[in-house]
Design an enzyme around this catalytic site. Structure first.
Site, PDB file in Angstrom:
ATOM      1  N   ASP A 101      30.058  47.095  33.961  1.00 36.68           N
ATOM      2  CA  ASP A 101      31.195  46.516  34.653  1.00 36.68           C
ATOM      3  C   ASP A 101      32.477  46.836  33.857  1.00 36.68           C
ATOM      4  OD1 ASP A 101      31.954  44.466  36.920  1.00 36.68           O
ATOM      5  OD2 ASP A 101      32.868  43.633  35.109  1.00 36.68           O
ATOM      6  N   TYR A 199      42.231  42.329  34.575  1.00 38.60           N
ATOM      7  CA  TYR A 199      42.570  42.970  35.849  1.00 38.60           C
ATOM      8  C   TYR A 199      44.082  43.116  35.989  1.00 38.60           C
ATOM      9  CZ  TYR A 199      37.741  42.126  37.296  1.00 38.60           C
ATOM     10  OH  TYR A 199      36.371  42.131  37.389  1.00 38.60           O
ATOM     11  N   HIS A 257      24.567  44.772  41.502  1.00 39.11           N
ATOM     12  CA  HIS A 257      25.549  45.010  40.445  1.00 39.11           C
ATOM     13  C   HIS A 257      25.058  44.580  39.069  1.00 39.11           C
ATOM     14  CE1 HIS A 257      29.568  45.411  38.700  1.00 39.11           C
ATOM     15  NE2 HIS A 257      29.426  44.205  38.183  1.00 39.11           N
TER      16      HIS A 257
END
Length: 280
Positions: A101, A199, A257
């Protein structure tokens, strides 16, 4: 080499798990959002059993002693510098780097910036950033990545996720006990804000004078991707090969994921296969 449980860098203190033979080849494992170093708890013993020294840090923003305020503290190059400082602290000239990730994005960047510090690279889930950019205009990847834009909004994402993270993670395939463990970490003071600031830092312009990095990765690389990953689609996954100018293996599997948590044996197999390929 000596065993470590923390990395001190400036005013930051990153907690570290360090296991396996002290004189073994070093594998550094980088977690993603919204996890911590416990992501690797099922993978680590499979790697140490094969002679690797496995070192897994809580990255900045996740470690209790490393939650600087402001998105600028979470630029990718600062995150890369943390990993390089960890390798230096271990006395490791080169390491086998594994990232999942967001940890994968840091791993790609480190491989571009400092290929001489890596013996091998294994990335889980996260395609090469240029493959992501390509997929954003050629597939539904931009739609899959809607949350990245949503996370740019000040304070609101933290408010919406606080108290709702467990059902969100369960809906994405994590076991409830694991989702609750990650939720406890995100409830710590400043943790969720710091994690989302990773982010937000993506939107920052590149500082003037930043050296250009090679768009190609020139390190022996394996990339493991789950076809049921809701956030990361096939176009970006398959395009990643274009950006690796070294021995490369793409492993596509019927998984979601959460590869370290839900497919630990497979992850270990891919990592060990890559490690052995450069030690042969």
């Amino acid at each position: 080499m000596t065993r470590i449980d923390q990395l001190r860098r400036g005013g930051l203190v990153l907690d570290v798990d360090d296991s396996g033979p002290e004189d073994g080849p070093v594998a550094v494992l980088l977690h993603g959002f919204p996890a911590d170093r416990s992501t690797w708890r099922a993978v680590t013993p499979l790697l140490t059993a094969e002679g690797l020294r496995v070192v897994a840090p809580d990255q900045r923003g996740y470690a209790v002693g490393a939650r600087p305020e402001g998105r600028r503290a979470y630029r990718r190059d600062w995150l890369v510098d943390d990993v390089l400082a960890l390798a230096d602290r271990l006395g490791a000239e080169r390491v086998h780097l594994v990232g999942h990730d967001w940890g994968g994005l840091v791993a790609w960047r480190l491989a571009q910036r400092a290929p001489d510090r890596l013996a091998s690279l294994t990335v889980l889930a996260t395609p090469h950033p240029r493959a992501m950019a390509l997929a954003a205009v050629r597939s539904d990847q931009a739609l899959r990545s809607w949350y990245i834009a949503a996370f740019q909004v000040p304070w609101l994402p933290e408010r919406l996720l606080r108290g709702r993270l467990v059902p969100v993670l369960e809906g994405m395939g994590l076991a409830r006990a694991t989702a609750e463990r990650y939720d406890r970490r995100m409830r710590e003071p400043g943790a969720l804000r710091a994690a989302i600031d990773w982010y937000r830092a993506l939107a920052l312009p590149t500082p003037a004078g930043t050296p250009r990095v090679d768009p190609l990765v020139r390190v022996p690389t394996s990339y493991l991707w789950g076809s049921r990953d809701a956030a990361l689609g096939r176009v970006a996954a398959e395009a990643t090969e274009r950006y690796v100018a070294a021995p490369y293996r793409f492993v596509a599997v019927d998984e979601d994921h959460w590869l370290p948590e839900n497919a630990a044996a497979l992850v270990a197999e891919v990592v060990l296969d890559r490690v052995r390929s450069v030690r042969a």
